[in-house]
Enzyme design. Structure first.
Site, PDB file in Angstrom:
ATOM      1  N   LYS A  78       0.427  -1.408   0.281  1.00 59.68           N
ATOM      2  CA  LYS A  78      -0.288  -0.044  -0.089  1.00 59.68           C
ATOM      3  C   LYS A  78       0.944   1.322   0.235  1.00 59.68           C
ATOM      4  O   LYS A  78       1.807   1.895   0.640  1.00 59.68           O
ATOM      5  CB  LYS A  78      -1.081  -0.075   1.417  1.00 59.68           C
ATOM      6  CG  LYS A  78      -1.709   1.232   1.238  1.00 59.68           C
ATOM      7  CD  LYS A  78      -2.761   1.363   2.346  1.00 59.68           C
ATOM      8  CE  LYS A  78      -3.404   2.295   3.123  1.00 59.68           C
ATOM      9  NZ  LYS A  78      -4.485   1.878   4.267  1.00 59.68           N
ATOM     10  N   GLU A  92      -3.593   6.364   2.147  1.00 60.20           N
ATOM     11  CA  GLU A  92      -3.821   7.152   4.236  1.00 60.20           C
ATOM     12  C   GLU A  92      -2.448   7.225   4.314  1.00 60.20           C
ATOM     13  O   GLU A  92      -2.368   6.295   6.032  1.00 60.20           O
ATOM     14  CB  GLU A  92      -4.462   6.217   4.295  1.00 60.20           C
ATOM     15  CG  GLU A  92      -5.732   5.961   3.255  1.00 60.20           C
ATOM     16  CD  GLU A  92      -6.537   5.498   3.847  1.00 60.20           C
ATOM     17  OE1 GLU A  92      -6.608   4.035   3.907  1.00 60.20           O
ATOM     18  OE2 GLU A  92      -7.918   5.544   3.662  1.00 60.20           O
ATOM     19  N   ASP A 102     -14.331   2.714  -1.098  1.00 54.84           N
ATOM     20  CA  ASP A 102     -14.248   2.294   0.264  1.00 54.84           C
ATOM     21  C   ASP A 102     -15.277   0.548   0.245  1.00 54.84           C
ATOM     22  O   ASP A 102     -15.449   0.938   1.774  1.00 54.84           O
ATOM     23  CB  ASP A 102     -13.444   2.904   0.765  1.00 54.84           C
ATOM     24  CG  ASP A 102     -12.763   1.848   2.148  1.00 54.84           C
ATOM     25  OD1 ASP A 102     -12.027   0.941   2.041  1.00 54.84           O
ATOM     26  OD2 ASP A 102     -12.289   2.657   2.701  1.00 54.84           O
ATOM     27  N   GLU A 130     -16.533  -4.403   7.809  1.00 56.74           N
ATOM     28  CA  GLU A 130     -16.154  -2.462   8.345  1.00 56.74           C
ATOM     29  C   GLU A 130     -17.475  -2.058   8.136  1.00 56.74           C
ATOM     30  O   GLU A 130     -17.736  -0.841   8.597  1.00 56.74           O
ATOM     31  CB  GLU A 130     -14.160  -2.299   7.602  1.00 56.74           C
ATOM     32  CG  GLU A 130     -14.476  -0.697   7.572  1.00 56.74           C
ATOM     33  CD  GLU A 130     -13.603  -0.351   7.246  1.00 56.74           C
ATOM     34  OE1 GLU A 130     -12.789  -0.850   6.514  1.00 56.74           O
ATOM     35  OE2 GLU A 130     -12.982   1.044   7.546  1.00 56.74           O
TER      36      GLU A 130
END
Ligand code: GCV
Length: 711
Positions: A299, A303, A382, A410
């Site tokens: 990644k 973020e 997302d 989530e």
């Protein structure tokens, strides 16, 4: 050893209770395996490493099943009811078994039924193990019915589960980021667990679905976890050994800044010679320690994670750096496409998070090395309960693309709500970006999209990956019914055309098998009633018409309509007194619709043709806008929220109707946990209903046409 390092010795058997092995276990079974120890270990066509381990596993599986159910392991020439044979010479396509690809250890098997006797042959031990579990799954049906000669091969060469597990407990995210099932099965007390029996049990469950790769640490690689790549390699090797028993290969998430943070170099610039040499040496060490290691997951520039942007380089430069390091070992790099501006200004309506991945990655098509897989979340935002399919999946024919799904719930109830996700994943896999007659997403990630480059087709594309929902919880997944999601992911990764309800039926048949292998029909019916449509039920009380992120910031559980509305995360719905939704049209909005090929770029652009379920994802409309279904937007919100709560009530009642079958057909501990979770789901659904309905009534001033209570 501290107490934390001791795992529950008897986790729930999930879909492999002894009863699930009844049909094979009461028969006469045999296995033909060359001696894979010593010099024979390198036989052509067999797994390069781990064959011997998997071969022993197979023998042990046969022993275990027959011991439990009174059958026998017999000699191959003693007319067994089931014969499993490893035939390395079958590795060619000439016998109809797809040739195992270089990066695919489980290439499929042949299933022959002749007069009620079954023979399974495969070219690798892992593929044979998958064949064994195929017979287990079929149960009695494997041995009944007409003669058959079938080839079974996974649709995707790469089938990976990603764990967002931290070695250390993260102060905000905990041991498992977005984990809802307790601690990590891999780590405790800041290190790899001493007892890895739970990891092997996990690998067994995965092998029974056909999953053969696991990335064992979080893609947000913190300082402690970065060291798995170096200091902790012997510990990672222990995990790899535990997974290898069932033919599952290990991957690691690595930090792009590792040459600096671990190697002491002044830079991580992907074009720097010392950096390149550092990664090569790092990869060499990994494969020297774990010869069947799978590869790296990254990644980057996402973020807050480090990446190539700091050096004026792009994602292809970054990914190819690592690809070069792992290539000599046959390794693969999963490079995530989850890249967007997380410091957005909510006042600025021209920046659109949905556009970001395509804007970053599509121009790089053709520049990624053949052993790079660009891993794309199914939607452009997302993992929301409902969003459009990511246009990146239709925009990079010269790149190996993987579809990334989220098994951990989530945004879909965090394993407190029953929410069977296979129908949602199935919709994504079956979406046809080029229209009804064109290829589907499942074809693209198998390397068969339109215009797929030769290397993409030859490698079978990038396959599929998903974030695991497993932890050290007794039931593995917190909510016992969330096990169905893990099972379904594995089955869809093997065959993305399977119907979700069929997969659920398989899962019920295995998980709730009594000692004789049979399932009480009422249990089967109730589980279908509770789960089949549960994702749509969840959508109905949480996420109307494609609006997402109306969740509480941070932990993402429960309703908070404006929770993210004035934050930097780019997840807005723009509700005002007149209307709601994000204008993503080319005509008046962010232009996101233009990232799709025809026909969808036009279908989504036009209010008259945009599907209702995505209306507010693509358009900002008045509350009084009439949907294709005939009701207004605001009335739809009221109706679905009232209805959603009623459907949860029905699920609760359906489960309670099984009370007389506890514990005979439903174990008491499963019943207790499911009841507890359903009670919370109902409480939460009521909260969602009341908050959303009240919010929309107050904003719009439009009363409910049916006069129901809104606060
Ligand atoms: C691992 C979402 C989650 C993050 C996760 C991220 C990702 O934003 O909330 O916890 O980070 O996705 O997929 O990288």
């Amino acid at each position: 050893m501290s107490s934390e390092n001791v795992v529950d010795a008897a986790p729930h058997p999930a879909w492999l209770p002894d009863g699930a092995l009844a049909a094979v276990g009461r028969r006469r079974v045999a296995v033909v395996l060359p001696d894979l120890s010593g010099p024979a270990r390198g036989i052509p066509g067999a797994d390069p490493d781990g064959s011997a381990d998997v071969a022993s596993t197979l023998r042990a599986e046969l022993e275990r099943a027959t011991t439990a159910h009174g059958g026998d392991v017999v000699a191959p020439d003693a007319s067994p009811d089931l014969l499993l044979a490893l035939s390395p010479e079958l590795s060619g396509g000439e016998r109809g078994i797809p040739r195992a690809r270089p990066d695919n250890s489980g290439g499929g098997f042949r299933f022959v039924r002749d007069g009620g006797r079954v023979t399974v042959t495969a070219a690798t031990a892992t593929a044979l193990l998958h064949g064994w579990f195929h017979v287990v799954r079929l149960g009695e049906a494997a041995f009944r019915g007409p003669d058959a000669d079938e080839r079974h091969a996974p649709a995707f060469a790469l089938r990976v589960l990603d764990h967002w597990d931290n070695v250390d407990v993260h102060p905000v995210m905990g041991q498992v980021e977005r984990g809802y099932s307790g601690g990590s099965i891999f780590y405790a007390d800041g290190r790899v667990r001493d007892d890895l029996s739970r990891v092997t049990a996990y690998a067994r469950l995965l092998a029974a679905t056909g999953i053969d790769r696991v990335c064992i640490n979080n893609v947000n690689v913190h300082a402690r976890e970065a060291r798995l790549l170096t200091d902790d390699l012997p510990e990672v090797a222990r995990v790899a050994a535990a997974l290898r028993t069932y033919g599952v290969r290990t991957h690691l998430a690595v930090s792009f800044a590792a040459p600096m943070t671990l190697g002491g170099l002044p830079t991580s610039d992907p074009l720097d010679d010392d950096v390149r040499a550092w990664w090569r040496a790092a990869a060499d060490r990994v494969w020297a320690t774990i010869p069947d290691f799978g590869g790296f997951v990254v990644k980057a520039d996402s973020e807050g994670q480090p990446g190539p942007f700091a050096y004026g380089r792009d994602h292809a430069d970054g990914a190819n750096l690592l690809a070069d390091a792992v290539a000599p070992h046959g390794g693969v790099v999963h490079w995530r496409a989850f890249v967007y501006d997380h410091t957005q200004d909510w006042r600025d309506r021209s920046t659109d998070r949905a556009r970001a991945a395509y804007d970053h990655f599509a121009p790089l098509d053709g520049r990624f090395a053949d052993n790079v897989v660009v891993q794309v979340k199914h939607g452009p935002i997302d993992f929301q309960t409902r969003e459009a399919v990511s246009p990146v999946l239709a925009g990079m024919p010269a790149t190996r693309l993987a579809l990334e799904l989220q098994v951990t719930q989530e945004y879909t109830g965090q394993q407190r709500h029953a929410c069977y996700l296979a129908p949602w994943w199935s919709e994504n896999l079956g979406f046809r970006p080029w229209g009804e007659d064109g290829a589907a997403v499942r074809d693209v990630v198998a390397g068969r999209g339109p215009g797929a480059a030769a290397a993409v087709a030859a490698t079978g594309g990038g396959g599929i990956a998903a974030v695991s929902n497993v932890g050290d919880d007794r039931f593995w997944t917190g909510h016992p019914l969330a096990q169905a999601n893990l099972y379904a992911f594995g089955r869809l990764a093997w065959d993305p055309t399977l119907a979700p309800s069929t997969i659920l039926d398989e899962w019920i048949g295995l998980t709730f098998a009594g000692p004789d292998g049979a399932v009480e029909p009422r249990v089967r019916d109730v589980l279908h009633a509770v789960l089949d449509d549960s994702w749509r039920t969840y959508e109905s009380y949480t996420a109307p018409l494609g609006v997402g992120f109306m969740v509480r910031p941070g932990h993402h559980y429960g309703p908070d309509v404006d929770g993210y509305e004035y934050t930097p995360w780019g997840t807005y719905h723009f509700a005002d007194r007149d209307g709601i939704g994000v204008d993503r049209t080319r005509a008046t909005g962010t232009g996101f619709t233009g990232q799709y090929p025809a026909p969808w770029r036009d279908v989504y652009e036009d209010l008259a043709t945009c599907p209702d379920e995505l209306l507010l994802f693509f358009h900002h409309v008045p509350y009084t806008h009439v949907l294709r279904s005939g009701v207004t937007v605001v009335q739809h919100v009221y109706d679905t929220h009232f209805d959603g709560v009623e459907r949860v009530r029905e699920a609760v009642a359906a489960w309670e109707s099984l009370a007389d079958l506890v514990p005979a057909a439903v174990p008491a501990d499963v019943d207790a946990r499911v009841r507890e979770r359903l009670a919370e789901q109902l409480r939460s659904a009521v909260e969602w209903r009341d908050q959303l309905n009240t919010y929309f009534l107050r904003k719009s001033g439009v009363p409910d046409a049916h006069g129901r209570t809104i606060y």
